[in-house]
Design an enzyme around this catalytic site. Structure first.
Site, PDB file in Angstrom:
ATOM      1  N   GLU A  17      -7.860   1.903  -3.571  1.00 35.54           N
ATOM      2  CA  GLU A  17      -8.594   1.553  -2.347  1.00 35.54           C
ATOM      3  C   GLU A  17      -9.615   2.645  -2.058  1.00 35.54           C
ATOM      4  O   GLU A  17      -9.280   3.841  -2.058  1.00 35.54           O
ATOM      5  CB  GLU A  17      -7.624   1.467  -1.154  1.00 35.54           C
TER       6      GLU A  17
ATOM      7  N   ASN B  39      -4.761   4.961  -2.016  1.00 36.40           N
ATOM      8  CA  ASN B  39      -6.027   5.370  -1.385  1.00 36.40           C
ATOM      9  C   ASN B  39      -6.675   6.520  -2.173  1.00 36.40           C
ATOM     10  O   ASN B  39      -6.020   7.518  -2.470  1.00 36.40           O
ATOM     11  CB  ASN B  39      -5.775   5.868   0.038  1.00 36.40           C
TER      12      ASN B  39
ATOM     13  N   ASP C  12     -11.661  -0.615   1.327  1.00 36.64           N
ATOM     14  CA  ASP C  12     -10.766  -0.395   2.475  1.00 36.64           C
ATOM     15  C   ASP C  12     -11.577  -0.339   3.770  1.00 36.64           C
ATOM     16  O   ASP C  12     -12.768  -0.041   3.734  1.00 36.64           O
ATOM     17  CB  ASP C  12     -10.054   0.957   2.239  1.00 36.64           C
TER      18      ASP C  12
ATOM     19  N   GLU D 121       0.869  -1.186   0.000  1.00 36.40           N
ATOM     20  CA  GLU D 121       0.000   0.000   0.000  1.00 36.40           C
ATOM     21  C   GLU D 121       0.899   1.227   0.000  1.00 36.40           C
ATOM     22  O   GLU D 121       1.879   1.290   0.750  1.00 36.40           O
ATOM     23  CB  GLU D 121      -0.919   0.016   1.224  1.00 36.40           C
TER      24      GLU D 121
ATOM     25  N   GLU E  36      -5.864  -6.194   7.625  1.00 33.21           N
ATOM     26  CA  GLU E  36      -5.030  -5.028   7.955  1.00 33.21           C
ATOM     27  C   GLU E  36      -4.617  -5.079   9.416  1.00 33.21           C
ATOM     28  O   GLU E  36      -5.442  -5.376  10.283  1.00 33.21           O
ATOM     29  CB  GLU E  36      -5.838  -3.731   7.777  1.00 33.21           C
TER      30      GLU E  36
HETATM   31  P1  C2E Z   1      -5.359   3.187   5.825  1.00 33.02           P
HETATM   32  O1  C2E Z   1      -5.686   3.321   4.392  1.00 33.02           O
HETATM   33  O2  C2E Z   1      -6.174   2.237   6.615  1.00 33.02           O
HETATM   34  O3  C2E Z   1      -3.854   2.791   5.891  1.00 33.02           O
HETATM   35  C1  C2E Z   1      -3.355   1.894   6.781  1.00 33.02           C
HETATM   36  C2  C2E Z   1      -2.873   2.609   7.987  1.00 33.02           C
HETATM   37  O4  C2E Z   1      -2.736   1.651   9.004  1.00 33.02           O
HETATM   38  C3  C2E Z   1      -1.505   3.214   7.781  1.00 33.02           C
HETATM   39  O5  C2E Z   1      -1.411   4.362   8.595  1.00 33.02           O
HETATM   40  C4  C2E Z   1      -0.603   2.168   8.340  1.00 33.02           C
HETATM   41  O6  C2E Z   1       0.615   2.668   8.795  1.00 33.02           O
HETATM   42  C5  C2E Z   1      -1.431   1.693   9.488  1.00 33.02           C
HETATM   43  N1  C2E Z   1      -1.052   0.274   9.833  1.00 33.02           N
HETATM   44  C6  C2E Z   1      -0.792  -0.712   8.997  1.00 33.02           C
HETATM   45  N2  C2E Z   1      -0.505  -1.833   9.683  1.00 33.02           N
HETATM   46  C7  C2E Z   1      -0.590  -1.519  11.002  1.00 33.02           C
HETATM   47  C8  C2E Z   1      -0.392  -2.251  12.222  1.00 33.02           C
HETATM   48  O7  C2E Z   1      -0.079  -3.417  12.234  1.00 33.02           O
HETATM   49  N3  C2E Z   1      -0.618  -1.596  13.380  1.00 33.02           N
HETATM   50  C9  C2E Z   1      -0.956  -0.269  13.414  1.00 33.02           C
HETATM   51  N4  C2E Z   1      -1.148   0.306  14.588  1.00 33.02           N
HETATM   52  N5  C2E Z   1      -1.141   0.452  12.263  1.00 33.02           N
HETATM   53  C10 C2E Z   1      -0.939  -0.184  11.088  1.00 33.02           C
HETATM   54  P2  C2E Z   1      -1.005   5.733   8.004  1.00 33.02           P
HETATM   55  O8  C2E Z   1       0.080   5.574   7.005  1.00 33.02           O
HETATM   56  O9  C2E Z   1      -0.752   6.630   9.162  1.00 33.02           O
HETATM   57  O10 C2E Z   1      -2.251   6.186   7.256  1.00 33.02           O
HETATM   58  C11 C2E Z   1      -3.397   6.517   7.944  1.00 33.02           C
HETATM   59  C12 C2E Z   1      -4.506   6.736   7.002  1.00 33.02           C
HETATM   60  O11 C2E Z   1      -4.264   7.894   6.205  1.00 33.02           O
HETATM   61  C13 C2E Z   1      -4.715   5.626   5.984  1.00 33.02           C
HETATM   62  O12 C2E Z   1      -5.407   4.577   6.560  1.00 33.02           O
HETATM   63  C14 C2E Z   1      -5.473   6.321   4.947  1.00 33.02           C
HETATM   64  O13 C2E Z   1      -6.811   6.386   5.312  1.00 33.02           O
HETATM   65  C15 C2E Z   1      -4.877   7.703   5.001  1.00 33.02           C
HETATM   66  N6  C2E Z   1      -3.891   7.831   3.934  1.00 33.02           N
HETATM   67  C16 C2E Z   1      -2.603   7.526   3.927  1.00 33.02           C
HETATM   68  N7  C2E Z   1      -2.066   7.819   2.733  1.00 33.02           N
HETATM   69  C17 C2E Z   1      -3.055   8.305   1.953  1.00 33.02           C
HETATM   70  C18 C2E Z   1      -3.127   8.779   0.626  1.00 33.02           C
HETATM   71  O14 C2E Z   1      -2.176   8.789  -0.153  1.00 33.02           O
HETATM   72  N8  C2E Z   1      -4.341   9.211   0.177  1.00 33.02           N
HETATM   73  C19 C2E Z   1      -5.448   9.194   0.979  1.00 33.02           C
HETATM   74  N9  C2E Z   1      -6.608   9.621   0.485  1.00 33.02           N
HETATM   75  N10 C2E Z   1      -5.397   8.749   2.239  1.00 33.02           N
HETATM   76  C20 C2E Z   1      -4.218   8.307   2.723  1.00 33.02           C
HETATM   77 CA    CA Z   2      -5.846   2.103   2.741  1.00 29.35          CA
HETATM   78 CA    CA Z   3      -7.378   0.611   5.900  1.00 30.13          CA
END
Ligand code: C2E
Ligand code: CA
Ligand code: CA
Length: 738
Positions: free
Chosen positions: A602, A570, A632, A512, A689
């Site tokens: 996603e 995403n 997602d 991702e 996830e």
């Molecule tokens: P998401 O799409 O659900 O992305 C997965 C988030 O869960 C990511 O946080 C990832 O670091 C975190 N994660 C994955 N595995 C684990 C785990 O085992 N434990 C824990 N505690 N966390 C885990 P991240 O990178 O902080 O992103 C947060 C959210 O921000 C994403 O949730 C997504 O909704 C949004 N996001 C991130 N990048 C983009 C992007 O390029 N575009 C858009 N529209 N949203 C984004």
């Molecule tokens: Ca995602």
């Molecule tokens: Ca997710």
């Protein structure tokens, strides 16, 4: 200089005022002038007007009246009768215009045109009678007068108490002298001289002419439009020379003179006449001016009056909503200020409710705009009938009420029983924000803000009502973050990759793509924080474009390096509902010669169901291109998987909140198990996830989960680290601990 400027402004103000009045009065005149103008007058008033032996109307006034209506092709009717009847009919409105002597008394009932001639009166007696030097000496004498004529009025105005002998016209008045019924007659001089000469009456003027008066056309004071029209036409008749032609034809008749009697004193009289003419002209002019000024003053007063009325109406509607009649936001605010001050002095507390009619848009879409408006008006009326301290409608279904005391339950305050609108019973539903006004808390701006904030927060959380608390206040940093994102145009942005591991082989098959923003002063910002801000600020599509380009570029590079990987990006609801997503994907693929199967999009459940038709169209177009989509955060949006299947998505990502504690929470374990089973039945792959430990991975393997994406294997990493991780495999089964 400032004085001159002031005067100049005054003058222009006056000129503009007059111009406006003129235009308005011309417009008004058009609508109030009848097609046929009825003129009336004395039937025996030669040579000005009379009915001749054959019954035809004749005279200078008759001809003048006809020429007045000519220009606009109107019709005229001329009704000649007894003078008293003519003047009565003008007053009662049976006729439109009568020519007459202008006088102060008559000006109370009638509006006059500018004079078209000046006439004098004369005192007549039997030939040979002694002269009368002064009209006052007629006091106590029998004096013949035309009934309702100007002489009757002038004598009483000058307090000359004669014994009036009233006759229907001036000629009858002269005959009354001949018959001995009166000693004198006071009648219009020019007309009397002519009649005496032609009819050989044994009468003579007993003194010089008296009372030079302007002769005018009169209309009822209630018909300013007609008056304005007449004035205009008379002006044109005079200026075009037509009046002169008519007058010339009648001059010898009107200025009749019998070279006899007082004519013996012709030089003296000529001198007198000269003086008189000057006086007459001066008087006439000043009378006319006075009349004009009076009329203009009255017009101006009327205009000012209606302006004042319009202004006060404007003021009212500036602070009131036309649909409900309730105060607008500004109007409500000023009421709130006054009332809260009073209540503060009385040490009483109040509660402010801001209520949004939640279904207004749905009502308008389903039942039409009129029913929507009817609903607003009915809600407004209901609030008005209740005992609130103030009620307002801010527009688009947002109401505000101020009530005394505190509030424990909204139902006690707000009546939500059905309202009858357009023959239907409809229940109003509200989202309500509540804030309290109490103690020194008298900053009504702040209280209004609090109630509105509570309403907005309540709406976003789908809550019926919410009390304000400071935790609801927006993050002051948010504005700076949004501003900086806009300004920095992508500077500081980067992406990292979190691998997805295939559980059957332990190999990294995808990743991702997650955005990162290194803000110059705030440092590394979490996308969970700034992504929602950008969505609200309408800036998310810029971010999506950046990430999509990065993802395609990286995927092309990985494939080039022999490590093909499907990268997930995403996309937000705003992207899906906009028009650009497909184009941006296509551009990125073209630019980096990327393969569509290396890209996956996603989207969350909530964004899918925000506009199902539109989203399924976008998903279908992307599928045609070879780009697959995945759902997602599955499980948090309460939608069913079979429903989501119709969107042609090929993958489900179970939300971390179910996966991370599935071994502790039986319910979550059951959900994960059910989702995996159902997804497989629907031919979709499942990604879990957020597994953070091996036990969870093992449990997921046992349940047949296809892939995992979690810290247990790797956190999101920069591309440079991903190369190394891409070639690693997850220890599966016995090798898990390895
Ligand atoms: P998401 O799409 O659900 O992305 C997965 C988030 O869960 C990511 O946080 C990832 O670091 C975190 N994660 C994955 N595995 C684990 C785990 O085992 N434990 C824990 N505690 N966390 C885990 P991240 O990178 O902080 O992103 C947060 C959210 O921000 C994403 O949730 C997504 O909704 C949004 N996001 C991130 N990048 C983009 C992007 O390029 N575009 C858009 N529209 N949203 C984004
Ligand atoms: Ca995602
Ligand atoms: Ca997710």
């Amino acid at each position: 200089m400032p004085m001159n400027y002031k005067n100049e402004r005054k003058r222009w103000g006056w000129v503009c005022g007059c111009a406006v009045l003129f235009v308005a009065s011309v417009a008004c005149a058009k609508s109030t002038v009848p097609e046929t103008i009825i003129f009336a007058g004395d039937d025996n008033y030669p040579p000005l007007q009379w009915v001749d032996e054959s019954g035809k109307n004749r005279g200078m006034i008759f001809e003048l009246e006809k020429s007045l209506v000519e220009r606009q092709g109107r019709q005229s009717e001329h009704r000649l009768m007894d003078w008293a009847a003519a003047i009565d009919q003008l007053e009662s409105g049976e006729v439109d215009v009568v020519a007459m002597f202008a006088s102060k008394k008559r000006s109370e009932k009638f509006l006059f045109t500018t004079p078209f001639y000046f006439l004098t009166h004369g005192i007549y007696g039997l030939r040979g009678s002694p002269g009368v030097s002064d009209v006052a000496s007629l006091s106590g004498k029998r004096v013949a007068l035309e009934k309702k004529g100007y002489a009757e009025e002038a004598l009483s105005e000058n307090h000359i108490a004669v014994i009036p002998v009233l006759r229907e016209d001036f000629e009858a008045a002269l005959r009354a002298v001949i018959n001995g019924e009166a000693e004198f007659a006071v009648v219009p001089q020019q007309l009397a001289n002519r009649a005496i000469a032609l009819k050989k009456m044994d009468l003579q003027p007993l003194g010089p002419p008296i009372w030079p008066r302007p002769y005018v056309f009169a209309v009822s004071a209630e018909r300013p439009g007609l008056h304005e029209w007449l004035q205009n036409e008379l002006g044109l008749v005079i200026s075009s020379g037509r009046y002169y032609d008519i007058f010339e034809r009648w001059r010898s008749q009107i200025e009749w003179s019998e070279k006899a009697g007082w004519w013996r004193y012709k030089w003296l009289l000529l001198g007198l006449a000269g003086v008189l003419l000057l006086a007459l002209l001066g008087y006439g002019y000043s009378w006319q001016m006075r009349n004009l000024v009076q009329r203009r003053t009255r017009d101006l007063e009327e205009a000012l009056d209606s302006q004042k009325k319009a202004e006060s109406e404007l003021r009212h509607w500036a602070s009131h909503d036309r649909l409900t009649g309730l105060a607008t936001r500004a109007g409500f605010f000023s009421q709130l200020q006054t009332i809260s001050r009073d209540k503060f002095q009385q040490k009483k507390s109040c509660v402010l409710l801001v209520l949004k009619l939640t279904d207004l848009n749905e009502i308008i879409c389903a039942l039409g705009f009129q029913i929507g408006e009817g609903m607003l008006a009915a809600v407004g009326q209901r609030f008005q009938k209740q005992n609130f301290l103030a009620v307002g409608h801010f527009g688009r279904g947002v109401f505000a009420v101020l009530a005394e005391g505190t509030v424990s339950s909204i139902e006690d305050l707000i009546d939500v029983s059905p309202l009858s609108v357009g023959g239907m019973d409809m229940e109003p539903r509200f989202g309500v924000g509540v804030a309290r006004l109490e103690g020194i808390q008298c900053d009504v701006t702040e209280v209004l803000r609090q109630a509105e904030t509570a309403m907005a927060v309540g709406a976003s959380r789908r809550r019926y009502w919410m009390h304000y608390h400071p935790g609801m206040d927006p993050d002051p940093q948010a504005l700076f973050v949004i501003r900086d994102f806009r300004r920095m145009q992508g500077e500081g942005l980067s992406v990292c990759l979190q691998p997805q591991v295939d559980l059957s082989s332990g190999a990294v098959v995808g990743a991702e793509v997650l955005v990162r923003w290194n803000h110059p002063s705030l440092g590394e910002l979490s996308p969970a924080y700034f992504v929602p801000l950008l969505e609200r600020a309408g800036l998310i599509s810029r971010l999506t474009e950046y990430v999509l380009h990065e993802a395609v570029r990286i995927a092309a590079g990985l494939r080039h390096d022999g490590l093909p990987t499907c990268l997930s990006v995403n996309v937000s609801a705003v992207d899906l509902l906009g028009t650009d997503l497909y184009r941006v994907v296509l551009q990125a693929l073209e630019k980096y010669q990327g393969r569509p199967e290396d890209l996956r999009l996603e989207m969350t459940e909530t964004s899918v169901i925000s506009d199902p038709e539109k989203v399924s169209e976008v998903v279908a177009r992307l599928a045609e291109l070879g780009v697959e989509c995945s759902i997602d955060d599955f499980g948090v949006g309460f939608s069913s998987m079979s429903y989501l299947r119709q969107f042609a998505v090929s993958e489900i990502k179970i939300d971390r909140s179910f996966v991370s504690d599935m071994l502790e929470e039986d319910a979550h374990y059951a959900i994960v198990r059910a989702v995996i089973a159902l997804a497989h039945e629907l031919n979709m792959t499942v990604v879990a996830e957020g597994p953070e430990d091996n036990d969870t991975v093992k449990a997921l393997m046992d349940l047949g989960c296809d892939r995992i994406q979690g810290y247990v294997f790797s956190r999101p990493v920069p591309l440079s680290d991903f190369y190394d991780i891409r070639t690693r495999t997850l220890a599966v089964g016995d090798r898990l601990e390895a």
